[in-house]
Design a protein around this motif. Structure first.
Motif, PDB file in Angstrom:
ATOM      1  N   THR A 143      13.038  -1.456  57.806  1.00 35.46           N
ATOM      2  CA  THR A 143      13.431  -2.746  58.381  1.00 35.46           C
ATOM      3  C   THR A 143      13.318  -3.864  57.349  1.00 35.46           C
ATOM      4  N   THR A 144      12.455  -3.686  56.363  1.00 33.32           N
ATOM      5  CA  THR A 144      12.290  -4.729  55.349  1.00 33.32           C
ATOM      6  C   THR A 144      13.291  -4.547  54.207  1.00 33.32           C
ATOM      7  N   GLU A 145      13.380  -3.330  53.706  1.00 31.32           N
ATOM      8  CA  GLU A 145      14.179  -3.111  52.490  1.00 31.32           C
ATOM      9  C   GLU A 145      15.660  -2.911  52.802  1.00 31.32           C
ATOM     10  N   ILE A 146      15.967  -2.482  54.002  1.00 30.42           N
ATOM     11  CA  ILE A 146      17.377  -2.323  54.392  1.00 30.42           C
ATOM     12  C   ILE A 146      17.744  -3.328  55.480  1.00 30.42           C
ATOM     13  N   GLY A 147      16.935  -3.448  56.510  1.00 33.94           N
ATOM     14  CA  GLY A 147      17.293  -4.350  57.613  1.00 33.94           C
ATOM     15  C   GLY A 147      18.302  -3.696  58.534  1.00 33.94           C
ATOM     16  N   PRO A 148      19.224  -4.465  59.099  1.00 32.37           N
ATOM     17  CA  PRO A 148      20.201  -3.888  60.041  1.00 32.37           C
ATOM     18  C   PRO A 148      21.049  -2.818  59.365  1.00 32.37           C
ATOM     19  N   THR A 159      16.788  -5.604  63.372  1.00 33.47           N
ATOM     20  CA  THR A 159      16.643  -4.752  62.181  1.00 33.47           C
ATOM     21  C   THR A 159      16.389  -3.297  62.581  1.00 33.47           C
ATOM     22  N   THR A 162      12.771  -5.930  66.017  1.00 34.48           N
ATOM     23  CA  THR A 162      12.249  -6.075  64.654  1.00 34.48           C
ATOM     24  C   THR A 162      10.878  -5.413  64.571  1.00 34.48           C
ATOM     25  N   TYR A 214      17.216  -6.917  48.809  1.00 35.04           N
ATOM     26  CA  TYR A 214      17.289  -6.257  50.130  1.00 35.04           C
ATOM     27  C   TYR A 214      18.268  -6.994  51.030  1.00 35.04           C
ATOM     28  N   PRO A 215      19.562  -6.958  50.715  1.00 36.38           N
ATOM     29  CA  PRO A 215      20.534  -7.816  51.398  1.00 36.38           C
ATOM     30  C   PRO A 215      20.512  -7.674  52.921  1.00 36.38           C
ATOM     31  N   GLN A 216      20.345  -8.787  53.591  1.00 38.04           N
ATOM     32  CA  GLN A 216      20.393  -8.822  55.052  1.00 38.04           C
ATOM     33  C   GLN A 216      20.363 -10.270  55.501  1.00 38.04           C
ATOM     34  N   ARG A 267      12.984 -14.092  66.928  1.00 37.12           N
ATOM     35  CA  ARG A 267      14.077 -14.395  66.002  1.00 37.12           C
ATOM     36  C   ARG A 267      14.617 -15.802  66.163  1.00 37.12           C
ATOM     37  N   ASN A 281       9.392 -10.987  57.579  1.00 33.91           N
ATOM     38  CA  ASN A 281      10.159  -9.995  56.828  1.00 33.91           C
ATOM     39  C   ASN A 281      10.326 -10.446  55.369  1.00 33.91           C
ATOM     40  N   ARG A 325       7.197  -9.916  53.495  1.00 36.45           N
ATOM     41  CA  ARG A 325       7.027  -8.520  53.089  1.00 36.45           C
ATOM     42  C   ARG A 325       7.874  -8.202  51.852  1.00 36.45           C
ATOM     43  N   MET A 326       9.102  -8.732  51.839  1.00 34.74           N
ATOM     44  CA  MET A 326       9.972  -8.489  50.667  1.00 34.74           C
ATOM     45  C   MET A 326       9.336  -9.049  49.401  1.00 34.74           C
ATOM     46  N   LEU A 344       6.672  -6.984  47.893  1.00 34.69           N
ATOM     47  CA  LEU A 344       7.059  -5.730  47.240  1.00 34.69           C
ATOM     48  C   LEU A 344       7.223  -5.933  45.740  1.00 34.69           C
TER      49      LEU A 344
END
Lengths: 468, 468
Positions: free
Chosen positions: A56-61, A292, A431, B113-115, B207, B235, B238-239, B242
């Protein structure tokens, strides 16, 4: 409680004996002590949370339909599953046909109480003109009321189907109340409606609309169809009840974009007995794009992989455990269909999926046949300390395992509590914050227990008659 | 509990006697039996809910800054207050200068981490270019960490100030944690930041971003400044943790649109004694546009008007009760300032506002001076059966009544519980669904009790020394 007593007796004493015999000389099920040790170890395991957090953090939706994000998620998954020590980790590609892709989606009340509405297009929705569709609302309290509307009475109008939904532990209210989404748009289209909006299929009162797919019959032209957030639907319902005509403007510009490539991610714990059948477990990697995808379904893939790893680390099992992180479940279970097609020559012993969030498992159901029935008794016995009851229905739930189950493979269902699930299902609110780590770990313990028993069962696990 | 004992004694036995005297010959406060009758009637009164329902349904969001929706809300309010039987119902217009107006507002993580990210521009935010601003993030766990950043170290960067907030019954965490919003953008601008994002000032994990105003010092050019939803901020945090550089893209296009007309809505219950001073009560009619402004502040205007009507219907009071539904509180209390300016020649006995949601009143605070002190004792005695304690701080809370309070008018504060308020404050989730009718009615009962006692008090209610 009385209803459940026979099931409890079955759990404690097995199914082999008639009731009279149980009263006189019960033969209790006895479990290997290692099962409890492994179950307790799993209860303290945090690797499932780590997977949900990472995804959910590195990719998300991870939108279905061949999205770049879902492709990134597959790469992420392969790396993670390899790092966990699984074997034969791979992406199994497949092609999606005539993919539906979300576009702009806004709504507003134009008159008599102008204000914005929060909504989301339903999967397979038709499109409005780019500058929107403005039309009067016709209100239906339930899907049945829409079904009763005279043919043609909706021409040039926007049908609004309200619908309430109460939480149920077994999730059954999704089936009964979800029909407004599943079939409402098709019904409205056939009656000539210009568009349809529904109250979201959800048990919350929030502003996040609940996405989800609908379907139109062949020959029916899709109309624009959207879900209002529950709060917005309740507001619109109050407006309608004030008695003046209500006019909405909708802008929905989804489109069909042709074929796209997608894939499932597969990982294995090789077993010692190639002839004993594969134990198939998994969840789905794709998610609706509003949130996410933590409860739907990063948690399912995380639970099943974490459990398989715990069993792997405890020693090579008899049966191969295959973990599949399916693609494109949300728009029609395409990953599950592709898997069944690609693996139709293989023997599966059981199939199970986790796709109902991260709250605690409260029930186990099986459908073992013949010599394999004692496996179900041992499962129920081993899961009871986790607060799990034995249900009486035939197992085999799940969109992704459905095509395998329908070939006569035994199912083992570990049912999670649905009491909170539909507050957030398919909404922006799905999320990481919704995950309760303690409940997630109870899931891992349940799945670890199940995999340990099923993958190592000495009995032959043969085909079953799939439920109707 | 020990801390509160003196206050309880004050409530029961008044303030006139020293403690030694209380132990020997207490003189209990005695209330007119009509007070309890009216309080109980108010507990069953549903007119406040009806006002909140009407305003959130028929008008919806009422953005500050001279919006058409706020103008419609004023017309709606005049009609409703007249229908309730109030006298001298009117709109008192005023001019807003250099109005800030919200534009587009979107955000996304570009790398690694595109989102998408959910956010909202802070009031008085500067604008990005129309096609957005892309820049790396510099993370600060707290406002203090931002304050410690070397001058110029943020040039070309987006400052991200996280910040956690826990619920407090008295709402005090808004003051302490809100500073990241109140002053963070100004601090970041002075250090050369290209933009700033904060974690929303809220106690939820949802959200919906929390809107709200910030301010820049004279001579400091406003930078784009936005609040991420709490879930999105968590979120992003968290990113950042990393370890890879994180790049955001922000599109924020608010603008200053010049002068606009707005107004307060005023209604009265004329008293019998024109010289006894006006009892001023109210809340604010405007709301941030993400929700429909149910808890902030349709409930406040509804509670005060419902209470004033109940007192009016019980017989003409000694003092005139003036109900004011202030405009444009959210962007700086402009309605309150305009009211104080327009009415500066009039004598006010007390001023009170309700602007903290619709949950139960838990505390009363006053600052009566001299001969009026027994009024406070009677208030505490009469409110205790509603579960309301007497606080020890000096009253006079509120943006809208602030300008009147600062002229030395006595305040009576009925403090609502803030334990849920900042879950929804300034978010899309501030809708009718958040109102608990029973708690709303307890508010009406508290305000009815207060108005009945204060408006009819035979004592002279004179000026006080305003708190610092």
């Amino acid at each position: 409680m009385i209803r459940r007593r026979p099931a409890l007796l079955l759990a404690l004493f097995g199914t082999a004996m008639p009731l009279q015999a149980q009263r006189s000389t019960p033969t209790p099920v006895v479990l290997d002590a290692k099962i409890a040790t492994l179950r307790d170890k799993a209860l303290a395991d945090t690797s499932a949370y780590s997977i949900v957090e990472g995804l959910t953090t590195e990719i998300g939706p991870r939108p279905p339909g061949g999205s770049a994000a879902q492709a990134r998620a597959r790469e992420w998954s392969v790396a993670r599953l390899k790092a966990m020590g699984f074997r034969n980790v791979r992406i199994e590609p497949y092609t999606l046909h005539n993919v539906w892709e979300r576009g702009a989606e806004t709504g507003e009340v134009v008159a008599p109480y102008p204000q914005p509405l929060r909504l989301t297009a339903l999967g397979n929705s038709g499109a409005t003109p780019a500058n929107g569709l403005t039309a009067p609302v016709v209100y239906f309290a339930t899907l049945n009321d829409l079904l009763l509307a005279p043919e043609g009475s909706l021409r040039g109008k926007i049908a609004f189907v309200s619908n309430t939904m109460q939480p149920t532990q077994d999730g059954s209210s999704y089936g009964s109340q979800g029909s407004a989404r599943f079939v409402g748009p098709n019904v409205a289209a056939k009656k000539g409606a210009a568009a349809l909006v529904i109250r979201s299929i959800g048990t919350d009162h929030g502003r996040g609309p609940h996405a989800g797919t609908t379907n139109f019959e062949a020959g029916v032209t899709p109309i624009p169809a959207a879900a209002l957030s529950v709060a917005d639907a309740e507001n619109l319902e109050r407006m309608v009840k004030l008695g003046k005509p209500v006019t909405l403007r909708l802008v929905l510009t989804p489109r069909f974009v042709g074929d796209r490539q997608s894939g499932n991610v597969v990982a294995e714990v090789p077993g010692t007995d190639r002839d004993a059948g594969i134990v198939l477990v998994g969840g789905h990697l794709d998610s609706w794009e509003l949130g996410t995808g933590a409860i739907d379904d990063a948690s399912g893939i995380a639970i099943t992989a974490a459990a398989a790893k715990l069993v792997m680390d405890a020693g090579r099992p008899r049966r191969t455990i295959r973990v599949v992180w399916f693609g494109d479940e949300e728009t029609g279970g395409y990953g599950g269909q592709a898997y069944a097609e690609a693996h139709k020559g293989e023997r599966h012993a059981t199939a199970s999926e986790s796709d109902f969030g991260a709250d605690r498992v409260w029930r186990v159901e099986t459908n073992f046949a013949g010599a394999a029935k004692p496996v179900g008794d041992r499962l129920a016995m081993a899961l009871a300390p986790l607060g799990i009851v034995r249900g009486t229905a035939l197992a085999g739930d799940g969109t992704d395992i459905g095509p395998v189950i329908r070939t006569g493979v035994a199912g083992v269902d570990l049912n999670q509590s649905g009491l909170r699930y539909f507050d957030w299902h398919h909404t922006p609110e799905d999320t990481l914050d919704r995950i309760d780590p303690a409940q997630l770990q109870q899931n891992v313990a349940a799945w670890t227990t199940m995999l340990s028993i099923v993958a190592n069962a000495p009995e032959e696990i043969g085909p079953v008659t799939p439920r109707g």
